[in-house]
Design a protein around this motif. Structure first.
Motif, PDB file in Angstrom:
ATOM      1  N   ARG A   1       0.694  -1.183   0.218  1.00  0.00           N
ATOM      2  CA  ARG A   1       0.049   0.230   0.013  1.00  0.00           C
ATOM      3  C   ARG A   1       0.839   1.305  -0.016  1.00  0.00           C
ATOM      4  O   ARG A   1       0.390   2.207   0.156  1.00  0.00           O
ATOM      5  CB  ARG A   1      -0.929  -0.030   1.128  1.00  0.00           C
ATOM      6  CG  ARG A   1      -1.963  -1.323   1.087  1.00  0.00           C
ATOM      7  CD  ARG A   1      -2.976  -0.890   2.368  1.00  0.00           C
ATOM      8  NE  ARG A   1      -2.244  -1.000   3.740  1.00  0.00           N
ATOM      9  CZ  ARG A   1      -2.367  -1.970   4.135  1.00  0.00           C
ATOM     10  NH1 ARG A   1      -2.644  -3.343   3.800  1.00  0.00           N
ATOM     11  NH2 ARG A   1      -1.642  -2.288   5.417  1.00  0.00           N
ATOM     12  N   ASP A   2       2.159   1.096  -0.303  1.00  0.00           N
ATOM     13  CA  ASP A   2       3.108   2.224  -0.299  1.00  0.00           C
ATOM     14  C   ASP A   2       2.721   3.306  -1.329  1.00  0.00           C
ATOM     15  O   ASP A   2       2.140   3.007  -2.272  1.00  0.00           O
ATOM     16  CB  ASP A   2       4.381   2.094  -0.397  1.00  0.00           C
ATOM     17  CG  ASP A   2       5.754   2.858  -0.138  1.00  0.00           C
ATOM     18  OD1 ASP A   2       5.837   3.162   0.998  1.00  0.00           O
ATOM     19  OD2 ASP A   2       5.759   3.582  -0.887  1.00  0.00           O
ATOM     20  N   GLU A   3       2.800   4.510  -1.289  1.00  0.00           N
ATOM     21  CA  GLU A   3       2.625   5.708  -2.352  1.00  0.00           C
ATOM     22  C   GLU A   3       3.507   5.469  -3.221  1.00  0.00           C
ATOM     23  O   GLU A   3       3.022   5.994  -4.451  1.00  0.00           O
ATOM     24  CB  GLU A   3       2.628   7.156  -1.377  1.00  0.00           C
ATOM     25  CG  GLU A   3       4.017   7.471  -0.876  1.00  0.00           C
ATOM     26  CD  GLU A   3       4.189   8.745  -0.254  1.00  0.00           C
ATOM     27  OE1 GLU A   3       5.243   9.190  -0.027  1.00  0.00           O
ATOM     28  OE2 GLU A   3       2.857   9.329   0.093  1.00  0.00           O
ATOM     29  N   ASP A   4       4.696   4.854  -3.303  1.00  0.00           N
ATOM     30  CA  ASP A   4       5.560   4.626  -4.391  1.00  0.00           C
ATOM     31  C   ASP A   4       5.258   3.516  -5.414  1.00  0.00           C
ATOM     32  O   ASP A   4       5.342   2.481  -4.626  1.00  0.00           O
ATOM     33  CB  ASP A   4       7.047   4.665  -3.839  1.00  0.00           C
ATOM     34  CG  ASP A   4       8.101   4.541  -4.914  1.00  0.00           C
ATOM     35  OD1 ASP A   4       7.918   4.085  -6.062  1.00  0.00           O
ATOM     36  OD2 ASP A   4       9.352   5.289  -4.541  1.00  0.00           O
TER      37      ASP A   4
END
Length: 904
Positions: A804-807
């Motif tokens: 779920r990381d933004e990157d």
């Protein structure tokens, strides 16, 4: 007298009896012949009776004692003015008409005095505390010479005589007025009127008897450690002056001696204070007498005087307002005498005035240090003050009086005092004893004063001037001159110069072989062991001590000094740590001559835990210098501990520390090439950060990682890490190459590496998160057969948060790793027998890894490394790994690592 007290009674019946007598007396006197001349006597008599009635009524009431006494005192003052302002006995006799008139008027006159005296006797018989009225009577009679002073003194001496008999044998005596009353009587003992003088001696004698009883009663009840008065006072006698002790008659020194020994400290303080106030009266005769008695009293009993600071402060204020020679001489003598027994109190008070000191204050300094016997005490007190920091409020336990000034400048005043006192003869002799303490105290004050920027046109730099005076008074004039040539003194006011100035002073003292070196070194050692009060004190102490040791000892230092430097390595102050580490680093050439070198190195490793980055960097540099010269046997015994200390620093927030720790880790592996087997566990513990920080944003960290990984590959006999070279570098290929080196012999480390890598998934640095996702995938692929179901669940939970990381790059890589985890979880069986069989099978037959992510691959490289050829130059032949898709039977491994595999 006792018959009069009996007649007086204890209630108003006594007053009514007096009034009845008055009527009888009036009827018997021939008023028509002396009505006008005796009117004043009768008015006085009737007024006294009226006042006595009110006084006795108050005495029997339930009025508050304080208010009662205050009211009675006002009435008695009125009675005093009436009783002693009447015509005296000689004048009474002149107005008589015949012999009968003379007897009547004289009887009335005596009755008036007796009536006043009876009133006092009644009050004192109930409460000795009310002897304070006598103190007020002396004041009243001195205010106006028209009062009948002789008659007043007779009343005072009689009341004191009665009180002395009353308190004889009493367990406690409450007479707080004795000090002030004794002061007044001592002055009256030198009165020009012999009759007054005689009564003053009688009164003084009885007062001392009362004081003796009071002192003995207090000593029994409270067991105080005061000097008990000698038995110079015999018990009172009704015979008056016949039994007056000869040692009191007309001898001021005996009076002062008796008063000093008999009065309790608070009462003696009142005595001294009262006489001190008399020094500034306009009457020069009284002032002179007060000065004489005051001096005689303090000569032997100054130690019993309390409120010394207040007395000193009062003297200063009086000297500032009165330039009388008698006053100045007497008060300065008081300062001298008080300093004999209370040097700390006097000196602290003298330092508690604004700087620079004025002429009056300097005179008081001279007076305080006038006697050679007090010089050591004065210097000790000044040293105590010099421990303080200007403008810093702090409590010094030895001090009884504290400045109320928020801008505490006492240390600056103490420096000025040294400039004044040290050139004096007695101080030149004593300064040798205190040279080290004064030297270091002034070095510290130089630093504090520099920070305050006290070097201005109208405010001299007292700490610097005092240090120069100290050198000149100690026979070190050449040192002062040399420092002056080096422009040291002029630059000391600059804060940035100060530490270098400390070095210059120590170096110059050493160059001239100053004779105080042994005691100075001893004091510095003592100061270092006990620990200075402030961190800046430690810096100056270390700088000074190090330079002295450098000039008087060859490396290594004596063991007891090395212990100091070892302890300072972990000092709370970063500056102290760095100075100590710097000195230890300079001892690298003689490191093998040091006895307890392991303890020294261990203290440096402890400095790696410091919160200050500069300390850690200095510790890394120092340790590396020592290891370059350290005996290999000792080195090998500490190699595991040292390598383990590097590992936490590889993940330090500071890039410089990361790069140094990683680089030094590699150097240690190279140094211990013969003992590689000892370091396997540590190497694999540090392998994860070595791999992950290949992606660091700082070039120096990347270079350090490549350098150390190449050493690992060489020393641990891994296949050449071709892709570490800059022109071919690829992070995933490096990970793939390293993981393939874990086949067979190193499988036992895989779970530890996975656990270590999981910790980096939470990092805020994106390159670490990306690298840890990739490394986890390869490690799981390599050692999936070693993992338990619970471990896989933990890994799935951790990677799920990364998905779920933004990157987007991290999310994509995490999806691949998640699939790997799921595949491993799917293959796991709940049967223990089946799990054991699977592990044995995977242990015998291993499949080499392929590229999983294709992350930032070099151009021209296709999906699989199976066709990759590692190119070698003249030193490298072209070989092909020909990674097969099928099963490859494990082969033997380099002998250096054979012992690492317990299963083989």
């Amino acid at each position: 007298m006792s018959s009069r007290i009996t007649k007086a009674g204890k209630n108003l019946g006594y007053v009514e009896h007096k009034i009845s007598n008055l009527h009888i007396l009036q009827s018997s006197v021939k008023w028509h012949r002396m009505e006008h001349s005796a009117t004043s006597l009768w008015d006085t008599y009737s007024g006294l009776i009226s006042n006595q009635a009110m006084i006795l009524a108050l005495n029997s009431s339930f009025v508050d004692p304080a208010l009662q006494f205050e009211t009675q005192l006002k009435i008695i003052k009125s009675s005093f003015k009436m009783a002693f302002a009447v015509t005296n006995l000689d004048e009474v006799r002149e107005i008589r008409m015949n012999e009968d008139d003379e007897d009547d008027l004289e009887s009335l006159y005596r009755t008036i005095l007796n009536l006043f005296e009876d009133t006092l006797l009644i009050l004192v018989s109930k409460d000795v505390y009310k002897l304070q009225i006598l103190k007020e009577m002396v004041v009243w009679m001195n205010e106006d010479n028209s009062y009948m002073q002789e008659e007043a003194m007779v009343v005072i001496s009689r009341v004191l005589s009665f009180a002395a008999r009353k308190v004889k044998g009493s367990a406690s005596v409450n007479a707080p007025c004795l000090g002030v009353l004794a002061a007044e009587l001592s002055l009256l003992c030198s009165h020009s009127d012999p009759s007054i003088t005689q009564q003053a001696f009688v009164g003084m004698y009885h007062l001392l008897c009362i004081a003796k009883c009071q002192s003995e009663g207090t000593a029994k009840s409270k067991n105080k450690k005061y000097d008990k008065p000698e038995n110079h006072c015999i018990q009172p006698s009704s015979s008056g002056t016949e039994f007056l002790p000869k040692n009191l008659q007309k001898d001021k020194s005996k009076i002062a001696q008796s008063v000093g020994k008999t009065l309790l400290p608070p009462l003696l303080t009142d005595f001294v204070w009262s006489l001190l106030m008399k020094l500034s009266v306009p009457d020069q005769t009284t002032a002179s007498e007060a000065a004489t008695i005051l001096t005689l009293t303090l000569e032997c009993n100054a130690h019993k005087v309390t409120m010394v600071s207040k007395i000193v402060d009062t003297i200063y204020k009086q000297l500032c307002g009165d330039d009388s020679p008698i006053l100045r001489e007497a008060m300065l003598r008081v300062i001298t005498l008080l300093t004999r027994t209370s040097p700390k109190k006097v000196i602290f008070q003298l330092m508690d005035y604004p700087v620079p000191a004025d002429d009056i204050l300097i005179l008081m300094w001279y007076a305080a240090g006038a006697e050679s016997s007090v010089v050591p005490h004065v210097l000790k007190t000044i040293l105590l003050i010099l421990k303080g920091k200007p403008r810093e409020m702090e409590k010094i336990t030895e001090r009884k009086h504290f400045s109320l000034n928020a801008t505490n400048m006492m240390p600056v005043a103490a420096s000025q005092a040294l400039c004044t006192l040290l050139p004096l003869g007695p101080y030149k002799k004593a300064v040798a004893q205190f040279f080290p303490q004064l030297l270091m105290a002034l070095m510290l004050q130089l630093f504090y004063s520099s920070n305050l920027r006290l070097m201005t046109e109208d405010r001299p730099f007292y700490a610097r001037d005092a240090l120069r005076v100290l050198l000149n008074c100690s026979g070190l004039q050449e040192v002062d001159t040399a420092l002056n040539r080096k422009n040291c003194w002029n630059q000391f006011s600059q804060v940035l110069f100060h530490h270098h100035g400390v070095y210059l002073v120590a170096k110059t003292l050493s160059e001239y072989k100053f004779p105080q070196f042994p005691e100075t070194l001893h004091y510095l050692y003592k100061l270092a062991v006990e620990g200075p009060r402030r961190s800046e004190d430690s810096v100056i102490t270390i700088t000074f001590l190090t330079e002295l040791l450098n000039n008087f000892f060859k490396d290594p230092f004596p063991e007891k000094f090395l212990v100091l430097f070892r302890n300072w390595v972990n000092d709370p102050d970063p500056a102290v740590c760095k100075l100590s580490l710097q000195k230890i680093a300079s001892m690298a050439p003689v490191i093998n001559e040091i006895g307890n070198v392991c303890s020294l190195l261990t203290s440096i490793l402890d400095a790696f835990l410091s919160k200050d980055t500069t300390v850690i960097i200095r510790a890394l540099i120092t340790l590396r210098k020592l290891l370059d010269r350290l005996d290999k046997v000792t080195y090998s015994s500490l190699s595991t501990r040292i390598a383990s200390s590097y590992c936490p620093l590889m993940d330090h927030a500071n890039g410089g520390i990361r790069s140094m720790a990683i680089h030094h880790f590699g150097q240690l592996l190279m140094d211990m090439s013969q003992y590689t087997w000892m370091l396997n566990d540590v190497v694999y513990a540090g392998l994860v950060p070595l791999i992950l920080f290949l992606e660091d944003t700082e070039e120096r960290v990347v270079k350090a990682c490549k350098y150390t990984l190449e050493i690992c590959a060489s020393e641990l006999k891994w296949s050449t890490l071709y892709f570490l070279k800059d022109e071919y570098y690829n992070f995933e290929l490096v990970v793939l190459n390293i993981c393939n080196n874990f086949l067979i012999s190193h499988q036992k480390y895989i779970t530890d590496l996975i656990s270590e890598t999981l910790g980096f998934l939470e990092s805020s640095r994106r390159y670490l998160k990306r690298g840890s996702v990739i490394l986890l995938g390869y490690l799981a692929k390599l050692g999936g057969h070693l993992l338990l179901r619970d471990e896989i669940d933990v890994m799935l939970e951790a990677i799920d948060r990364v998905i779920r990381d933004e990157d987007p790059v991290i999310r994509e890589l995490a999806e691949i790793t998640n699939k790997i985890f799921l595949e491993i979880a799917h293959k796991l069986t709940t049967s223990t027998i089946k799990q054991s069989f699977q592990r044995l099978f995977n242990f015998i037959y291993l499949k080499k890894l392929k590229l999983l992510y294709n992350y930032n691959l070099p151009k021209g490289l296709t999906g699989s490394p199976m066709g990759i050829k590692e190119i070698r130059s003249d030193k490298e032949a072209i070989i092909s790994d020909h990674y097969e898709d099928g099963l490859v039977k494990s082969k033997g491994f380099p002998s250096a690592l054979e012992h690492s595999s317990e299963e083989k």
